[in-house]
Design a protein around this motif. Structure first.
Motif, PDB file in Angstrom:
ATOM      1  N   GLY A 174       0.783  -1.226   0.000  1.00 42.67           N
ATOM      2  CA  GLY A 174       0.000   0.000   0.000  1.00 42.67           C
ATOM      3  C   GLY A 174       0.811   1.269   0.000  1.00 42.67           C
ATOM      4  N   THR A 175       2.134   1.163  -0.080  1.00 40.71           N
ATOM      5  CA  THR A 175       2.959   2.368  -0.061  1.00 40.71           C
ATOM      6  C   THR A 175       3.223   2.922  -1.462  1.00 40.71           C
ATOM      7  N   GLY A 176       2.691   2.277  -2.498  1.00 38.14           N
ATOM      8  CA  GLY A 176       2.755   2.885  -3.825  1.00 38.14           C
ATOM      9  C   GLY A 176       3.770   2.284  -4.773  1.00 38.14           C
ATOM     10  N   LYS A 177       4.222   1.056  -4.530  1.00 38.70           N
ATOM     11  CA  LYS A 177       5.219   0.442  -5.420  1.00 38.70           C
ATOM     12  C   LYS A 177       4.646   0.270  -6.834  1.00 38.70           C
ATOM     13  N   SER A 178       3.437  -0.307  -6.926  1.00 38.39           N
ATOM     14  CA  SER A 178       2.818  -0.514  -8.237  1.00 38.39           C
ATOM     15  C   SER A 178       2.478   0.818  -8.901  1.00 38.39           C
ATOM     16  N   THR A 179       2.083   1.807  -8.095  1.00 38.83           N
ATOM     17  CA  THR A 179       1.783   3.136  -8.651  1.00 38.83           C
ATOM     18  C   THR A 179       3.031   3.753  -9.269  1.00 38.83           C
ATOM     19  N   LEU A 180       4.166   3.594  -8.604  1.00 33.87           N
ATOM     20  CA  LEU A 180       5.412   4.142  -9.138  1.00 33.87           C
ATOM     21  C   LEU A 180       5.789   3.452 -10.446  1.00 33.87           C
ATOM     22  N   LEU A 181       5.571   2.142 -10.528  1.00 28.19           N
ATOM     23  CA  LEU A 181       5.821   1.431 -11.785  1.00 28.19           C
ATOM     24  C   LEU A 181       4.934   1.987 -12.906  1.00 28.19           C
ATOM     25  N   LYS A 182       3.675   2.262 -12.592  1.00 32.53           N
ATOM     26  CA  LYS A 182       2.756   2.796 -13.607  1.00 32.53           C
ATOM     27  C   LYS A 182       3.176   4.195 -14.050  1.00 32.53           C
ATOM     28  N   LEU A 183       3.700   4.988 -13.121  1.00 28.32           N
ATOM     29  CA  LEU A 183       4.192   6.304 -13.498  1.00 28.32           C
ATOM     30  C   LEU A 183       5.392   6.186 -14.435  1.00 28.32           C
ATOM     31  N   ILE A 184       6.288   5.260 -14.139  1.00 28.87           N
ATOM     32  CA  ILE A 184       7.457   5.054 -14.992  1.00 28.87           C
ATOM     33  C   ILE A 184       7.035   4.569 -16.372  1.00 28.87           C
ATOM     34  N   ALA A 185       5.989   3.725 -16.426  1.00 27.51           N
ATOM     35  CA  ALA A 185       5.519   3.194 -17.706  1.00 27.51           C
ATOM     36  C   ALA A 185       4.735   4.212 -18.515  1.00 27.51           C
ATOM     37  N   GLY A 186       4.243   5.262 -17.856  1.00 28.57           N
ATOM     38  CA  GLY A 186       3.385   6.211 -18.565  1.00 28.57           C
ATOM     39  C   GLY A 186       1.924   5.855 -18.466  1.00 28.57           C
ATOM     40  N   LEU A 187       1.585   4.847 -17.653  1.00 30.10           N
ATOM     41  CA  LEU A 187       0.173   4.503 -17.467  1.00 30.10           C
ATOM     42  C   LEU A 187      -0.541   5.538 -16.609  1.00 30.10           C
ATOM     43  N   LEU A 188       0.202   6.222 -15.751  1.00 31.54           N
ATOM     44  CA  LEU A 188      -0.337   7.318 -14.954  1.00 31.54           C
ATOM     45  C   LEU A 188       0.462   8.572 -15.267  1.00 31.54           C
ATOM     46  N   THR A 189      -0.184   9.720 -15.158  1.00 28.76           N
ATOM     47  CA  THR A 189       0.454  11.005 -15.450  1.00 28.76           C
ATOM     48  C   THR A 189       0.693  11.762 -14.144  1.00 28.76           C
ATOM     49  N   PRO A 190       1.909  12.214 -13.882  1.00 23.44           N
ATOM     50  CA  PRO A 190       2.155  12.971 -12.644  1.00 23.44           C
ATOM     51  C   PRO A 190       1.334  14.255 -12.614  1.00 23.44           C
ATOM     52  N   ASP A 191       0.906  14.642 -11.414  1.00 24.63           N
ATOM     53  CA  ASP A 191       0.239  15.932 -11.258  1.00 24.63           C
ATOM     54  C   ASP A 191       1.230  17.081 -11.422  1.00 24.63           C
ATOM     55  N   HIS A 192       2.478  16.819 -11.077  1.00 23.59           N
ATOM     56  CA  HIS A 192       3.525  17.834 -11.208  1.00 23.59           C
ATOM     57  C   HIS A 192       4.844  17.103 -11.433  1.00 23.59           C
ATOM     58  N   GLY A 193       5.758  17.757 -12.135  1.00 22.29           N
ATOM     59  CA  GLY A 193       7.043  17.124 -12.408  1.00 22.29           C
ATOM     60  C   GLY A 193       6.971  16.218 -13.629  1.00 22.29           C
ATOM     61  N   GLN A 194       8.062  15.505 -13.863  1.00 18.89           N
ATOM     62  CA  GLN A 194       8.163  14.656 -15.045  1.00 18.89           C
ATOM     63  C   GLN A 194       8.820  13.331 -14.714  1.00 18.89           C
ATOM     64  N   VAL A 195       8.369  12.300 -15.418  1.00 19.88           N
ATOM     65  CA  VAL A 195       9.086  11.027 -15.478  1.00 19.88           C
ATOM     66  C   VAL A 195       9.780  11.014 -16.823  1.00 19.88           C
TER      67      VAL A 195
END
Length: 568
Positions: free
Chosen positions: A388-409
């Motif tokens: 629940g600390t966001g490991k899968s979410t971070l993977l999705k951000l790296i993949a481009g499946l999720l878009t950051p609210d601020h900043g860039q991957v």
């Protein structure tokens, strides 16, 4: 109301014209088909005038016993044949344009949902966006939007034919024609409100029914079957009433417009009849003969046909505008910044998180705030932390499946492109991989169509799948039926290893494995480091030993996730 729906309404309040501009822009997906549709409609207008003239000529020849009877009959037969073929082509082009635009919009919606733009949408709302709303956009452009242009040009052509024959008839048509669009404007507001309410009801009903299906065992355990059946019936009746109201407005509009058209045709018939009986002598009427009068009578209903078709499709406009109010904000972020580029498909990329903030729409606290790290090309980053600390979410951000609210991957120093635009740039092996109906070999060859059986056996052996009784012929369904959960996860890993993607994103690749099988999988992953950039989310201490960069996610007291980056 779901949070994404709140965002949609906020976006609508900020810029009321944005949905309409977005709706108009969707015609680009089928420009050639729409142009062909417009051309065939204009040709139909010319054929309608020719058909009326030839019918009048043929009737006049029959009455007067003229010598051109067979010529008139043959020309009429030719025009009828060509007009029929043109109408068939028009229908085909219209259906093709609607399907092409709907497909393109549906693809955009899928890409947006995959990137998390509709994360808070209910399944019913997402399915409505994919099906009914996307179809409404296609029907609008192939129907009402095109017919509006057709009606304006066809009206001018018919008026030119009428005025060149008898200016009184032309004046009758010119004065009565505005009644149809005027009435459409008067009923437009009510029709739009009814379409909005019907669409809201459809979105609610889809999600409501799916939620009840998912919870059917719980409902049965608490003896709530009858109560929920009644609730679903109430929701269905509400949707039925709203749908019937939309249809009632559409049919009422058509009936009134047909009445106006019939009255206008009656005026033309009255004028022509009085002159043929020599009862009035205004305008050029006294020079009318039977053939000319019949031509004007046949032309009058053809004149109103494009306007009637425009009015009949007015509900398509209301449905499309209601759909655009939802889809335009959802797809507004699909356009990438000008400096965005896809990954090169053969060179291992470096990864950078530059002050990334991310918050799920239904959470007040950001999950990640000012997160920064850098992984060199060919490196291995292991992400660890409690559930629940966001490991899968971070993977999705790296993949481009999720878009950051601020900043860039960033991949290789450039902003990550959506996954749908980066085919072949990365391979993802998640905890619950999806497969296609077919054999195990069919699923592996999705990423390597030219791979031979020896290559497939080798990658299966690396992932501990060389002991399956049916081997490469093992049948699978979408959920991996035919394999256990652990075997399905390893097959997803085998598929990622078999691909030539330079970036591997792995979510718990060694979970629930015995030590011997885990060691084989770790050997296979160790061989990838250096040649590919590898990012692994795991709880496994043995898997963490692969890392040259380690990231620990921990949850603070306020719910925020902090990052502790270490170079191993």
């Amino acid at each position: 109301m779901p949070p994404d729906t709140d965002q949609f309404h906020a976006a609508r309040a900020r810029n009321d014209g944005a949905p309409l501009r977005w709706l108009a822009g969707q015609s680009r997906h089928a420009r050639l088909l729409l142009r062909t549709l417009y051309l065939t409609a204009l040709l139909d207008t010319a054929f309608a005038v020719s058909q009326a003239a030839l019918l009048a000529w043929l009737a006049a020849q029959l009455i007067s016993g003229g010598t051109s009877l067979w010529l008139a009959a043959l020309l009429l037969l030719l025009v009828l044949t060509v007009r029929t073929l043109n109408s068939a082509l028009r229908a085909r082009q219209g259906a093709g344009a609607a399907a092409e635009i709907s497909r393109a919009v549906r693809d955009d919606v899928v890409a947006a949902l995959l990137r998390g733009r509709g994360a808070a949408l209910t399944p019913g709302e997402a399915s409505t966006a994919l099906l009914e709303q996307s179809d409404a956009i296609g029907r609008y452009h192939a129907g009402f939007a095109t017919q509006r242009r057709i009606a304006s040009m066809a009206t001018l052509l018919f008026l030119a034919a009428a005025f060149s024959t008898d200016w009184i008839v032309g004046l009758i048509l010119l004065l009565t024609a505005p009644l149809i669009p005027l009435f459409m404007i008067l009923v437009g507001t009510g029709a739009q409100r009814a379409a909005d309410r019907q669409l809201d009801s459809l979105r609610f009903l889809g999600g409501y029914f799916l939620d009840r299906l998912r919870g059917v065992l719980t409902l049965r355990a608490f003896a709530r079957e009858q109560a929920e059946q009644h609730a679903v019936q109430v929701a269905t009746d509400d949707f039925r009433r709203r749908t019937m109201k939309v249809l009632r407005i559409a049919f009422l509009t058509s009936a009134v417009l047909e009445l106006f058209a019939a009255l206008a045709v009656a005026l033309v018939a009255l004028y022509v009849g009085l002159h043929l009986l020599n009862l009035v002598a205004i305008g050029p009427g006294p020079t009318l003969d039977f053939g000319t009068g019949l031509f004007l009578l046949l032309l009058a209903p053809e004149f109103y046909q494009p306007l009637r078709q425009l009015a009949a499709g007015y509900h398509e406009r209301a449905a499309a505008r209601a759909a655009a109010e939802v889809l335009a904000p959802l797809l507004a972020t699909q356009t990438m910044p000008p400096d965005t580029a896809t990954l090169p498909t053969r060179r291992a990329p470096s990864l950078t998180l530059a002050s990334v903030n991310f918050r799920y729409p239904d959470n007040d606290q950001p999950l990640l705030e000012n997160a920064s790290l850098h992984l060199p090309a060919g490196g291995c980053l292991v992400i660890r932390g409690d559930s629940g600390t966001g490991k899968s979410t971070l993977l999705k951000l790296i993949a481009g499946l999720l878009t950051p609210d601020h900043g860039q991957v960033q991949h290789n120093g450039r902003a990550v492109a959506p996954l749908s635009h980066s085919t072949g740039a990365l391979a993802w092996a998640g905890q619950h991989p999806w497969f296609i109906h077919g054999t195990l070999a069919d699923n592996l060859r999705l990423v390597a169509p030219a791979a031979d059986d020896d290559t497939l056996h080798a990658v299966l052996a690396q992932c501990g799948l060389d002991n399956l009784s049916s081997g490469l012929s093992t049948p699978l369904d979408e959920n991996g039926g035919g394999l256990s959960g652990g075997q399905g996860r390893r097959l997803g890993l085998a598929r990622a290893l078999l691909s030539d993607a330079p970036l591997l994103l792995l979510d718990e690749p060694t979970a629930e494995l015995d030590p011997a099988t885990e060691a084989r999988v770790l050997d296979a992953l160790r061989a990838q480091i250096g040649h590919r950039t590898v990012v692994i989310a795991t709880h496994s201490v043995a898997c963490a030993a692969l890392a040259d960069h380690s990231l620990w996610l921990s949850q603070e007291a306020d719910g925020q996730i902090s990052l502790e980056v270490a170079h191993v």
